[in-house]
Design a protein around this motif. Structure first.
Motif, PDB file in Angstrom:
ATOM      1  N   VAL A 137       0.846  -1.200   0.000  1.00  0.00           N
ATOM      2  CA  VAL A 137       0.000   0.000   0.000  1.00  0.00           C
ATOM      3  C   VAL A 137       0.881   1.250   0.000  1.00  0.00           C
ATOM      4  O   VAL A 137       0.582   2.238  -0.687  1.00  0.00           O
ATOM      5  N   GLY A 138       1.982   1.219   0.758  1.00  0.00           N
ATOM      6  CA  GLY A 138       2.906   2.348   0.751  1.00  0.00           C
ATOM      7  C   GLY A 138       3.499   2.582  -0.632  1.00  0.00           C
ATOM      8  O   GLY A 138       3.641   3.734  -1.076  1.00  0.00           O
ATOM      9  N   ILE A 139       3.846   1.496  -1.316  1.00  0.00           N
ATOM     10  CA  ILE A 139       4.347   1.621  -2.686  1.00  0.00           C
ATOM     11  C   ILE A 139       3.284   2.238  -3.584  1.00  0.00           C
ATOM     12  O   ILE A 139       3.578   3.078  -4.447  1.00  0.00           O
ATOM     13  N   TYR A 140       2.024   1.844  -3.367  1.00  0.00           N
ATOM     14  CA  TYR A 140       0.927   2.404  -4.165  1.00  0.00           C
ATOM     15  C   TYR A 140       0.787   3.908  -3.929  1.00  0.00           C
ATOM     16  O   TYR A 140       0.564   4.681  -4.874  1.00  0.00           O
ATOM     17  N   PHE A 141       0.917   4.351  -2.684  1.00  0.00           N
ATOM     18  CA  PHE A 141       0.790   5.777  -2.389  1.00  0.00           C
ATOM     19  C   PHE A 141       1.869   6.595  -3.099  1.00  0.00           C
ATOM     20  O   PHE A 141       1.642   7.746  -3.471  1.00  0.00           O
ATOM     21  N   VAL A 142       3.059   5.987  -3.283  1.00  0.00           N
ATOM     22  CA  VAL A 142       4.151   6.711  -3.931  1.00  0.00           C
ATOM     23  C   VAL A 142       4.015   6.669  -5.449  1.00  0.00           C
ATOM     24  O   VAL A 142       4.132   7.686  -6.131  1.00  0.00           O
ATOM     25  N   THR A 143       3.779   5.476  -5.996  1.00  0.00           N
ATOM     26  CA  THR A 143       3.791   5.298  -7.453  1.00  0.00           C
ATOM     27  C   THR A 143       2.415   5.391  -8.086  1.00  0.00           C
ATOM     28  O   THR A 143       2.308   5.561  -9.303  1.00  0.00           O
ATOM     29  N   GLY A 144       1.353   5.253  -7.278  1.00  0.00           N
ATOM     30  CA  GLY A 144       0.012   5.293  -7.819  1.00  0.00           C
ATOM     31  C   GLY A 144      -0.452   4.010  -8.463  1.00  0.00           C
ATOM     32  O   GLY A 144      -1.477   3.993  -9.169  1.00  0.00           O
ATOM     33  N   LEU A 162      10.419   5.726   1.236  1.00  0.00           N
ATOM     34  CA  LEU A 162       9.884   4.687   2.123  1.00  0.00           C
ATOM     35  C   LEU A 162      11.004   3.900   2.823  1.00  0.00           C
ATOM     36  O   LEU A 162      10.994   2.669   2.817  1.00  0.00           O
ATOM     37  N   PRO A 163      11.953   4.573   3.459  1.00  0.00           N
ATOM     38  CA  PRO A 163      13.048   3.828   4.107  1.00  0.00           C
ATOM     39  C   PRO A 163      12.581   2.971   5.279  1.00  0.00           C
ATOM     40  O   PRO A 163      13.066   1.852   5.473  1.00  0.00           O
ATOM     41  N   LEU A 164      11.624   3.489   6.054  1.00  0.00           N
ATOM     42  CA  LEU A 164      11.135   2.723   7.198  1.00  0.00           C
ATOM     43  C   LEU A 164      10.264   1.557   6.744  1.00  0.00           C
ATOM     44  O   LEU A 164      10.283   0.482   7.364  1.00  0.00           O
ATOM     45  N   LEU A 165       9.510   1.752   5.668  1.00  0.00           N
ATOM     46  CA  LEU A 165       8.727   0.651   5.134  1.00  0.00           C
ATOM     47  C   LEU A 165       9.634  -0.439   4.568  1.00  0.00           C
ATOM     48  O   LEU A 165       9.281  -1.616   4.591  1.00  0.00           O
ATOM     49  N   TYR A 166      10.788  -0.049   4.060  1.00  0.00           N
ATOM     50  CA  TYR A 166      11.730  -1.071   3.595  1.00  0.00           C
ATOM     51  C   TYR A 166      12.229  -1.904   4.773  1.00  0.00           C
ATOM     52  O   TYR A 166      12.398  -3.120   4.664  1.00  0.00           O
ATOM     53  N   LEU A 167      12.445  -1.249   5.921  1.00  0.00           N
ATOM     54  CA  LEU A 167      12.834  -1.980   7.124  1.00  0.00           C
ATOM     55  C   LEU A 167      11.717  -2.927   7.552  1.00  0.00           C
ATOM     56  O   LEU A 167      11.986  -4.075   7.949  1.00  0.00           O
ATOM     57  N   VAL A 168      10.480  -2.472   7.451  1.00  0.00           N
ATOM     58  CA  VAL A 168       9.339  -3.346   7.738  1.00  0.00           C
ATOM     59  C   VAL A 168       9.318  -4.529   6.774  1.00  0.00           C
ATOM     60  O   VAL A 168       9.045  -5.672   7.165  1.00  0.00           O
ATOM     61  N   LEU A 169       9.626  -4.270   5.509  1.00  0.00           N
ATOM     62  CA  LEU A 169       9.679  -5.344   4.515  1.00  0.00           C
ATOM     63  C   LEU A 169      10.722  -6.388   4.886  1.00  0.00           C
ATOM     64  O   LEU A 169      10.481  -7.595   4.749  1.00  0.00           O
ATOM     65  N   THR A 170      11.866  -5.959   5.382  1.00  0.00           N
ATOM     66  CA  THR A 170      12.899  -6.922   5.781  1.00  0.00           C
ATOM     67  C   THR A 170      12.438  -7.773   6.969  1.00  0.00           C
ATOM     68  O   THR A 170      12.784  -8.958   7.046  1.00  0.00           O
ATOM     69  N   SER A 272       4.161   0.447  13.775  1.00  0.00           N
ATOM     70  CA  SER A 272       4.575   1.791  14.208  1.00  0.00           C
ATOM     71  C   SER A 272       5.468   2.454  13.163  1.00  0.00           C
ATOM     72  O   SER A 272       5.263   3.625  12.799  1.00  0.00           O
ATOM     73  N   LEU A 273       6.454   1.715  12.667  1.00  0.00           N
ATOM     74  CA  LEU A 273       7.327   2.258  11.631  1.00  0.00           C
ATOM     75  C   LEU A 273       6.548   2.587  10.362  1.00  0.00           C
ATOM     76  O   LEU A 273       6.818   3.595   9.699  1.00  0.00           O
ATOM     77  N   SER A 274       5.579   1.731  10.031  1.00  0.00           N
ATOM     78  CA  SER A 274       4.789   1.946   8.819  1.00  0.00           C
ATOM     79  C   SER A 274       3.995   3.241   8.906  1.00  0.00           C
ATOM     80  O   SER A 274       4.012   4.068   7.981  1.00  0.00           O
ATOM     81  N   PHE A 275       3.297   3.448  10.018  1.00  0.00           N
ATOM     82  CA  PHE A 275       2.484   4.648  10.150  1.00  0.00           C
ATOM     83  C   PHE A 275       3.348   5.903  10.229  1.00  0.00           C
ATOM     84  O   PHE A 275       2.973   6.961   9.704  1.00  0.00           O
ATOM     85  N   PHE A 276       4.527   5.785  10.856  1.00  0.00           N
ATOM     86  CA  PHE A 276       5.431   6.938  10.927  1.00  0.00           C
ATOM     87  C   PHE A 276       5.926   7.313   9.532  1.00  0.00           C
ATOM     88  O   PHE A 276       5.986   8.495   9.171  1.00  0.00           O
ATOM     89  N   ASN A 277       6.289   6.302   8.733  1.00  0.00           N
ATOM     90  CA  ASN A 277       6.747   6.573   7.373  1.00  0.00           C
ATOM     91  C   ASN A 277       5.608   7.151   6.534  1.00  0.00           C
ATOM     92  O   ASN A 277       5.824   8.059   5.721  1.00  0.00           O
ATOM     93  N   MET A 278       4.395   6.620   6.717  1.00  0.00           N
ATOM     94  CA  MET A 278       3.246   7.152   5.984  1.00  0.00           C
ATOM     95  C   MET A 278       2.999   8.614   6.358  1.00  0.00           C
ATOM     96  O   MET A 278       2.684   9.453   5.503  1.00  0.00           O
ATOM     97  N   ALA A 279       3.150   8.927   7.650  1.00  0.00           N
ATOM     98  CA  ALA A 279       2.945  10.301   8.095  1.00  0.00           C
ATOM     99  C   ALA A 279       3.970  11.235   7.458  1.00  0.00           C
ATOM    100  O   ALA A 279       3.639  12.338   7.009  1.00  0.00           O
TER     101      ALA A 279
END
Length: 286
Positions: A137-144, A162-170, A272-279
């Protein structure tokens, strides 16, 4: 489908197990080095699979055989969909189906080790799959778009947004690959109380099929990671090498944790990291 796309799909399907087997061999060699051992040759995973293929098939029931082949088919199909630059959500659904059938195959036998491993495998899925959806979903918000073709066409590395979302991905992919500290359902190092867990009742050619499917999963994991820096081959290679090396290091320096710790920690930190990165993403223009 264009001829070029068909060639990409065929090449991806044929080369992915080779690349995944080599990465598994490098993993085992580096793990041995971290532990002060010489370790097996890099091609040892291929030798093991060939040896397993030559053994006499032995299963408790035929449902196991069906589940093994569905898991392999799902892994192959995920690679094919990625090579076709398809939809991330479709890849996610196919990957989920394969993982569910693997657990169902383990639940189909009365072995307590297999049953416990399968239950823990389902808990692991419950842990990492919501995080994968959040990342997509984060990727969608960036790329559409959820389309891989559109993500690759995006002009900037999405890792920068999306550096924090990448950490979530790992986090999610460490659980998906069953590496410490999240190897609660099975362990390639065999240092747990459930023996091989979800793999306990698989042997011979069927265990070889599961290993080949795991090689496909390794390649798929790294392919998803590559989307975060798809603007240059140098960035893709550096990101994938750094990510896989980090996975190996973490696997060797952390003990296996309990499923309760995994569920609580990964959801708390990951969400938490996801919502912070989204914010941060919505606080400034792209």
């Amino acid at each position: 489908m264009e001829t070029k796309t068909i060639c990409y799909v065929i090449a991806a399907v044929l080369l992915s197990p080779i690349a995944g087997g080599l990465l598994a061999g490098i993993d085992r060699r580096l793990t041995a080095w971290f532990q002060g051992r010489y370790g097996p040759p890099i091609l040892q995973p291929f030798y093991d699979v060939i040896k397993l293929m030559g053994k006499e098939p032995a299963v408790v029931n035929y449902w196991q055989i069906f589940c093994v082949h569905v898991y392999l088919l799902a892994s192959v199909l995920c690679i094919a969909l990625f090579a076709m630059q398809g939809d991330l959500l479709m890849i996610f659904f196919v990957m989920t189906i394969g993982a569910v059938f693997m657990a169902v195959g383990a639940l189909a036998v009365p072995s307590p080790y297999s049953q416990l491993g399968a239950q823990r495998e389902l808990i692991q899925m419950l842990t990492y799959e919501p995080l994968l959806v959040i990342v997509f979903v984060g990727i969608y918000f960036v790329t559409g778009s959820f389309k891989i073709a559109d993500i690759l066409a995006y002009g900037r590395p999405i890792f920068l947004m999306l550096p924090l979302l990448y950490l979530v991905l790992t986090f999610a992919l460490t659980i998906k690959l069953r590496k410490s500290p999240f190897d609660i359902s099975t362990s390639h190092h065999a240092h747990q109380e459930v023996v091989r867990g979800v793999l306990t009742e698989y042997s011979g050619p069927y265990l070889a099929i599961l290993e080949i499917a795991h090689w496909y999963d390794i390649v798929l994991v790294l392919a998803i990671c590559s989307l975060f820096w798809s603007t240059s081959w140098t960035g893709i290679i550096v990101l994938m090498v750094a990510t896989y090396m980090a996975e190996i290091v973490v696997d060797n320096i952390t003990p296996r944790m309990t499923w309760k710790w995994m569920l609580t920690y990964v959801w708390a930190v990951g969400i938490s990291l996801s919502f912070f990165n989204m914010a941060l993403l919505f606080a400034k223009p792209l």
